[in-house]
Design a protein around this motif. Structure first.
Motif, PDB file in Angstrom:
ATOM      1  N   HIS A 200       0.891  -1.308   0.099  1.00 34.21           N
ATOM      2  CA  HIS A 200       0.034  -0.185   0.148  1.00 34.21           C
ATOM      3  C   HIS A 200       0.832   1.324   0.079  1.00 34.21           C
ATOM      4  O   HIS A 200       1.676   1.302   0.350  1.00 34.21           O
ATOM      5  N   ALA A 201       0.175   2.324  -0.517  1.00 35.76           N
ATOM      6  CA  ALA A 201       0.770   3.555  -0.553  1.00 35.76           C
ATOM      7  C   ALA A 201       0.309   4.871  -0.441  1.00 35.76           C
ATOM      8  O   ALA A 201      -0.563   5.017  -1.574  1.00 35.76           O
ATOM      9  N   ILE A 202       0.235   5.354  -0.101  1.00 33.48           N
ATOM     10  CA  ILE A 202       0.414   7.039  -0.187  1.00 33.48           C
ATOM     11  C   ILE A 202       0.905   7.897  -0.783  1.00 33.48           C
ATOM     12  O   ILE A 202       2.112   8.123  -1.039  1.00 33.48           O
ATOM     13  N   LEU A 203      -0.669   8.311  -1.903  1.00 34.19           N
ATOM     14  CA  LEU A 203      -0.648   9.218  -3.251  1.00 34.19           C
ATOM     15  C   LEU A 203       0.170  10.778  -3.246  1.00 34.19           C
ATOM     16  O   LEU A 203      -0.046  10.929  -2.124  1.00 34.19           O
ATOM     17  N   ALA A 204       0.212  11.151  -4.095  1.00 33.50           N
ATOM     18  CA  ALA A 204       0.608  12.166  -4.187  1.00 33.50           C
ATOM     19  C   ALA A 204       1.637  13.558  -3.165  1.00 33.50           C
ATOM     20  O   ALA A 204       0.853  13.948  -2.761  1.00 33.50           O
ATOM     21  N   ASP A 205       2.350  12.419  -2.880  1.00 32.41           N
ATOM     22  CA  ASP A 205       3.371  13.182  -1.397  1.00 32.41           C
ATOM     23  C   ASP A 205       3.100  13.745  -0.858  1.00 32.41           C
ATOM     24  O   ASP A 205       2.462  14.352   0.310  1.00 32.41           O
ATOM     25  N   GLY A 206       0.830  12.702   0.271  1.00 32.35           N
ATOM     26  CA  GLY A 206       0.532  12.516   1.221  1.00 32.35           C
ATOM     27  C   GLY A 206      -0.164  14.344   0.569  1.00 32.35           C
ATOM     28  O   GLY A 206      -0.597  14.876   2.207  1.00 32.35           O
ATOM     29  N   ALA A 207      -0.354  14.919  -0.406  1.00 33.82           N
ATOM     30  CA  ALA A 207      -1.354  16.176  -0.380  1.00 33.82           C
ATOM     31  C   ALA A 207      -3.042  15.985   0.490  1.00 33.82           C
ATOM     32  O   ALA A 207      -3.067  14.407   0.662  1.00 33.82           O
ATOM     33  N   GLN A 208      -3.103  16.189   0.477  1.00 34.30           N
ATOM     34  CA  GLN A 208      -5.100  16.165   1.509  1.00 34.30           C
ATOM     35  C   GLN A 208      -6.122  16.437   0.281  1.00 34.30           C
ATOM     36  O   GLN A 208      -6.283  17.164  -0.799  1.00 34.30           O
ATOM     37  N   LEU A 209      -6.494  15.250  -0.357  1.00 35.42           N
ATOM     38  CA  LEU A 209      -7.236  15.119  -1.036  1.00 35.42           C
ATOM     39  C   LEU A 209      -8.482  14.286  -1.096  1.00 35.42           C
ATOM     40  O   LEU A 209      -7.868  12.914  -0.113  1.00 35.42           O
ATOM     41  N   ASP A 210      -9.390  14.134  -0.895  1.00 33.52           N
ATOM     42  CA  ASP A 210     -10.954  13.425  -1.107  1.00 33.52           C
ATOM     43  C   ASP A 210     -11.420  14.190  -2.116  1.00 33.52           C
ATOM     44  O   ASP A 210     -11.923  14.732  -3.376  1.00 33.52           O
ATOM     45  N   HIS A 211     -12.785  12.901  -2.696  1.00 33.07           N
ATOM     46  CA  HIS A 211     -13.733  12.788  -3.225  1.00 33.07           C
ATOM     47  C   HIS A 211     -13.366  12.557  -4.649  1.00 33.07           C
ATOM     48  O   HIS A 211     -13.208  12.876  -5.907  1.00 33.07           O
TER      49      HIS A 211
END
Length: 244
Positions: A200-211
């Motif tokens: 598993h990997a957190i994407l986009a450098d850990g950016a706050q992303l939702d929806h």
């Protein structure tokens, strides 16, 4: 009120009114595909579909039903992260994988009950919104999942203080977002044969992303681009990443 919690789900395969040449038109089944998500106390907020599977991510939660019955609290206030299943080392969320196809790999026109496979992630992520899922073409036992999640550090913090899953809306109304967890876009790779999450990997450098969304034409297919709402560009190196 007693015994192991469980959620019943039903998957309805509806016919497509206007199927193009590269789409698969399917007949509506006589019955839906049903399954039971064992150990799930709080109904997952969202789900994802691949061509062959339905995927539900469930965090370790519990529902204190008595205050609701007595009229002391609302249902959302009674839903909390289970300390006993969240704080100890080795605590984990699960991805529940429900087969959508029959023994020949075809969407099942007969419907019927399917046994869900509960795959441990290894950490207590909390799902918010699912984005997309697709089956690995080179290995039919593997499936990829994109979903926005609260990270494990935030889940453990909320479990420790006993906060409900929805927190305090009064604080948000007054402009206090200090207790709101960061929401990250996470990619999970699941091997259904070995019944484990390979990575598993957190994407986009850990950016706050939702929806998160993908183009409708690539739903259930491998996707490179995701559309989402952006809160901040990174998590500042903080695994919880609540505003300071």
């Amino acid at each position: 009120l007693v015994g192991e919690p469980a959620i019943e789900v039903a998957l309805h395969n509806l016919p497509m009114a206007h199927a193009s040449d590269d789409d698969e038109a399917t007949a509506a089944p006589a019955e839906p595909v049903t399954s039971t998500l064992h150990g799930v106390a709080f109904a997952p907020h969202d789900m994802a579909l691949s061509r062959a599977r339905a995927l539900f991510v469930a965090s370790p939660t519990r529902v204190d039903i008595l205050p609701f019955i007595l009229g002391i609290r609302g249902p959302a206030q009674c839903s909390v992260f289970d300390k006993a299943a969240t704080l100890p080392a080795g605590s984990t969320s699960y991805i529940h994988v429900v087969p959508r196809t029959d023994g020949n790999g075809q969407l099942d026109g007969a419907g019927g009950h399917r046994e869900a496979l509960a795959v441990a992630i290894g950490q207590p992520f909390h799902p918010v919104h699912s984005c997309n899922a697709w089956d690995d073409e080179s290995d039919g036992s593997r499936v990829q999942l994109l979903v926005s999640c609260w990270p494990p550090a935030a889940v453990r913090r909320l479990a420790f203080v006993g906060s409900s899953l929805l927190g305090s809306w009064e604080e948000l109304r007054d402009g206090d977002f200090s207790g709101v967890p960061m929401t990250n876009l996470v990619r999970f790779e699941i091997d259904t044969r070995s019944e484990r999450v390979i990575s598993h990997a957190i994407l986009a450098d850990g950016a706050q992303l939702d929806h998160p969304k993908v183009h409708p034409r690539v739903h259930t297919r491998e996707s490179r681009f995701v559309f989402a709402t952006l809160g901040r560009h990174d998590n500042g190196g903080d695994e919880d990443a609540t505003p300071r």
